[in-house]
Design an enzyme around this catalytic site. Sequence first.
Site, mmCIF file in Angstrom:
data_model
loop_
_atom_site.group_PDB
_atom_site.id
_atom_site.type_symbol
_atom_site.label_atom_id
_atom_site.label_comp_id
_atom_site.label_asym_id
_atom_site.label_seq_id
_atom_site.Cartn_x
_atom_site.Cartn_y
_atom_site.Cartn_z
ATOM 1 N N VAL A 62 -79.374 -14.353 -70.349
ATOM 2 C CA VAL A 62 -78.294 -15.255 -69.919
ATOM 3 C C VAL A 62 -77.402 -15.533 -71.137
ATOM 4 O O VAL A 62 -77.319 -16.647 -71.643
ATOM 5 C CB VAL A 62 -78.868 -16.556 -69.300
ATOM 6 C CG1 VAL A 62 -77.751 -17.372 -68.646
ATOM 7 C CG2 VAL A 62 -79.924 -16.220 -68.244
ATOM 8 N N VAL A 104 -72.602 -12.175 -70.673
ATOM 9 C CA VAL A 104 -72.413 -11.661 -69.303
ATOM 10 C C VAL A 104 -73.279 -12.437 -68.307
ATOM 11 O O VAL A 104 -72.801 -12.850 -67.246
ATOM 12 C CB VAL A 104 -72.733 -10.144 -69.231
ATOM 13 C CG1 VAL A 104 -72.474 -9.609 -67.826
ATOM 14 C CG2 VAL A 104 -71.917 -9.355 -70.248
ATOM 15 N N GLY A 105 -74.537 -12.677 -68.666
ATOM 16 C CA GLY A 105 -75.467 -13.355 -67.752
ATOM 17 C C GLY A 105 -74.968 -14.725 -67.340
ATOM 18 O O GLY A 105 -75.042 -15.100 -66.158
ATOM 19 N N SER A 106 -74.429 -15.497 -68.299
ATOM 20 C CA SER A 106 -73.976 -16.842 -67.921
ATOM 21 C C SER A 106 -72.733 -16.738 -67.038
ATOM 22 O O SER A 106 -72.558 -17.539 -66.104
ATOM 23 C CB SER A 106 -73.736 -17.723 -69.156
ATOM 24 O OG SER A 106 -72.870 -17.095 -70.035
ATOM 25 N N LYS A 149 -75.462 0.162 -70.866
ATOM 26 C CA LYS A 149 -75.139 1.592 -71.040
ATOM 27 C C LYS A 149 -76.007 2.276 -72.080
ATOM 28 O O LYS A 149 -76.255 3.483 -72.009
ATOM 29 C CB LYS A 149 -73.659 1.771 -71.378
ATOM 30 C CG LYS A 149 -73.150 0.973 -72.563
ATOM 31 C CD LYS A 149 -72.661 -0.393 -72.163
ATOM 32 C CE LYS A 149 -72.472 -1.302 -73.329
ATOM 33 N NZ LYS A 149 -71.516 -2.358 -73.142
ATOM 34 N N GLU A 161 -72.545 -0.513 -62.214
ATOM 35 C CA GLU A 161 -71.075 -0.460 -62.318
ATOM 36 C C GLU A 161 -70.581 -1.054 -63.644
ATOM 37 O O GLU A 161 -69.645 -0.550 -64.264
ATOM 38 C CB GLU A 161 -70.466 -1.221 -61.130
ATOM 39 C CG GLU A 161 -68.958 -1.202 -61.083
ATOM 40 C CD GLU A 161 -68.409 0.206 -60.919
ATOM 41 O OE1 GLU A 161 -68.589 0.799 -59.863
ATOM 42 O OE2 GLU A 161 -67.785 0.716 -61.889
ATOM 43 N N LYS A 208 -71.238 5.361 -72.667
ATOM 44 C CA LYS A 208 -70.503 5.304 -71.398
ATOM 45 C C LYS A 208 -70.055 6.702 -70.971
ATOM 46 O O LYS A 208 -70.088 7.054 -69.788
ATOM 47 C CB LYS A 208 -69.301 4.374 -71.545
ATOM 48 C CG LYS A 208 -69.713 2.927 -71.809
ATOM 49 C CD LYS A 208 -68.561 2.101 -72.343
ATOM 50 C CE LYS A 208 -68.941 0.645 -72.542
ATOM 51 N NZ LYS A 208 -67.956 -0.108 -73.306
HETATM 52 P P1 NAP Z 1 -75.736 -11.335 -75.272
HETATM 53 O O1 NAP Z 1 -74.653 -12.346 -75.197
HETATM 54 O O2 NAP Z 1 -76.340 -11.019 -76.597
HETATM 55 O O3 NAP Z 1 -76.901 -11.827 -74.274
HETATM 56 C C1 NAP Z 1 -78.178 -11.246 -74.240
HETATM 57 C C2 NAP Z 1 -79.120 -12.211 -73.530
HETATM 58 O O4 NAP Z 1 -80.369 -11.597 -73.373
HETATM 59 C C3 NAP Z 1 -79.341 -13.504 -74.288
HETATM 60 O O5 NAP Z 1 -79.380 -14.574 -73.381
HETATM 61 C C4 NAP Z 1 -80.736 -13.310 -74.922
HETATM 62 O O6 NAP Z 1 -81.445 -14.514 -75.098
HETATM 63 C C5 NAP Z 1 -81.402 -12.458 -73.868
HETATM 64 N N1 NAP Z 1 -82.452 -11.594 -74.384
HETATM 65 C C6 NAP Z 1 -82.339 -10.590 -75.279
HETATM 66 N N2 NAP Z 1 -83.531 -9.995 -75.478
HETATM 67 C C7 NAP Z 1 -84.404 -10.629 -74.681
HETATM 68 C C8 NAP Z 1 -85.800 -10.490 -74.416
HETATM 69 N N3 NAP Z 1 -86.524 -9.548 -75.046
HETATM 70 N N4 NAP Z 1 -86.374 -11.319 -73.526
HETATM 71 C C9 NAP Z 1 -85.657 -12.279 -72.897
HETATM 72 N N5 NAP Z 1 -84.326 -12.461 -73.087
HETATM 73 C C10 NAP Z 1 -83.719 -11.649 -73.963
HETATM 74 O O7 NAP Z 1 -75.285 -9.955 -74.645
HETATM 75 P P2 NAP Z 1 -74.125 -9.694 -73.575
HETATM 76 O O8 NAP Z 1 -72.833 -9.494 -74.291
HETATM 77 O O9 NAP Z 1 -74.216 -10.660 -72.479
HETATM 78 O O10 NAP Z 1 -74.550 -8.226 -73.067
HETATM 79 C C11 NAP Z 1 -75.624 -8.042 -72.188
HETATM 80 C C12 NAP Z 1 -75.674 -6.588 -71.739
HETATM 81 O O11 NAP Z 1 -74.453 -6.270 -71.080
HETATM 82 C C13 NAP Z 1 -75.807 -5.562 -72.870
HETATM 83 O O12 NAP Z 1 -76.548 -4.460 -72.427
HETATM 84 C C14 NAP Z 1 -74.367 -5.148 -73.138
HETATM 85 O O13 NAP Z 1 -74.270 -3.865 -73.706
HETATM 86 C C15 NAP Z 1 -73.823 -5.164 -71.729
HETATM 87 N N6 NAP Z 1 -72.370 -5.343 -71.607
HETATM 88 C C16 NAP Z 1 -71.744 -6.349 -72.275
HETATM 89 C C17 NAP Z 1 -70.388 -6.526 -72.124
HETATM 90 C C18 NAP Z 1 -69.627 -7.598 -72.847
HETATM 91 O O14 NAP Z 1 -68.399 -7.591 -72.790
HETATM 92 N N7 NAP Z 1 -70.295 -8.542 -73.525
HETATM 93 C C19 NAP Z 1 -69.667 -5.658 -71.277
HETATM 94 C C20 NAP Z 1 -70.349 -4.640 -70.598
HETATM 95 C C21 NAP Z 1 -71.699 -4.500 -70.767
HETATM 96 P P3 NAP Z 1 -80.936 -15.664 -76.112
HETATM 97 O O15 NAP Z 1 -79.638 -16.157 -75.517
HETATM 98 O O16 NAP Z 1 -81.983 -16.697 -76.083
HETATM 99 O O17 NAP Z 1 -80.735 -14.993 -77.433
HETATM 100 N N1 HSE Z 2 -68.848 -3.934 -76.512
HETATM 101 C C1 HSE Z 2 -68.318 -3.310 -75.350
HETATM 102 C C2 HSE Z 2 -66.832 -3.066 -75.563
HETATM 103 C C3 HSE Z 2 -68.549 -4.182 -74.155
HETATM 104 O O1 HSE Z 2 -66.263 -3.627 -76.494
HETATM 105 O O2 HSE Z 2 -66.261 -2.289 -74.808
HETATM 106 C C4 HSE Z 2 -68.174 -3.538 -72.863
HETATM 107 O O3 HSE Z 2 -69.049 -2.516 -72.520
#
Ligand code: NAP
Ligand code: HSE
Length: 421
Positions: free
Chosen positions: A8, A11-13, A99, A121, A197
Amino acid sequence: MNVAILGVGTVGSSVANILKRNQDIISARAGMKINPVVGVVKDLNKKRDCDIPLTDDINSVIARDDIDVYIELMGGVEEPYRVVSQILKKKKAVVTANKAMLAYHRYDLQNLASDTPFGYEASVAGGIPIIKSLREGLSANHIKKIIGILNGTSNYILTNMMKNSSKFEDVLKKAQELGYAEADPTFDIGGFDAAHKLLILGSIAYGVRGKPEDILIKGIKNVSSEDIFFALDFDYVIKLLAIAKKTDGKVELRVHPALIPKDNIIAKVNGVMNGISVYGDAVGESMYYGPGAGGEATASSVIADLIDIARGNKNPMLGYQPTSKLEELELLPINEIKTKYYLRLRVEDRVGVLAKITNLMSENHLSIDSFLQKPRQSSDEYTTLFFTTHISLESDVKRVMGLLQNEPYVKERPFMIRIEG
Ligand code: NAP
Ligand code: HSE
């Protein structure tokens, strides 16, 4: 439909918040209410801007019987692969934006998932529905070529360097604050995220099974203000491109910074936006544009997958029915890539140096298309030379770069950018 959000963070939140904010429209489209019943995090003490119940005990969540879909948003490769495999073995649906995991394990996951819904997606191009477009909307086509800007962070950095003369480190910091960058931003600026990707798109378009180490991956770290000066002067822009195309019965997959003419449609994709041009044999060129990163845009794609699952839509995960017998296309070896090249050389400014360089280039089959020498500062004994070539072979260019590096009149390691378009 009850969902658990594993991770969370950015992205999760956003997923939890949009499910609440847009509950009416989502329920109407899904045909049922989608309830985020629990979220899993590492650190329960961290402050978060969403209000679903949280736990740090992932195993207790995987063991629950009342969860219909698990959304993996933790990041990483092997740990989420282990978790997702465990969930799929229980025949529970999975949605992921990961990805990096798919770049290594998409075929194993496809086998494991079999008939169990598996949505991804959000893993390519954030908010743009490119998986759906390629796998479903363009499914009648042989795909000739895909050219895309697939990393929002790199595009945000390059755009700001070119348009606002911003410093690389400052813009990267801003991209991190905005939630665009990966937990380890070397994935963004090193080209690896775009490569992950591209491999996913390559599987849908061509059925290729490559892993990141099998393809050409270069990032934007060494793009300098001099390269930007040259690009602007010669009506180019510099973009981090991801390219997939069929060449001589093989598939070429590569990610690298590229000079592209400034009136090319991809050149106009700026900031965190992603843009993907797909060439199908029947449809011709179609273009997809939208936000490539950020919590809300990515969550939009995650929730679209949840709605698909609620509706009972069934699409083969990587676009091919398991029984189909496709000819497996090989990856084109990196040295056989052919394109145009830009070379930047820092050399001694004295009689005969230019002649030696052009001789060396012609002996190695490089034909010069354009040349620029910047007048040097009077105190400086070195000057910078810029060349572009006609279409050349990657192996010839690499040989020339290696030979030049050992010449006594060359001051810095020569630098090259490929030219597209
Ligand atoms: P993030 O902000 O770092 O969030 C990761 C979350 O996962 C955090 O809540 C973290 O907990 C939790 N976590 C990590 N390892 C864990 C474990 N072993 N057990 C339980 N919880 C765990 O990352 P994000 O940016 O949301 O990205 C999440 C995914 O989406 C990644 O695969 C990323 O490549 C993909 N993605 C991201 C974006 C983007 O724009 N951000 C776009 C497309 C895809 P804590 O909060 O307690 O540290
Ligand atoms: N870190 C990635 C980017 C998130 O900047 O495109 C989206 O996949």
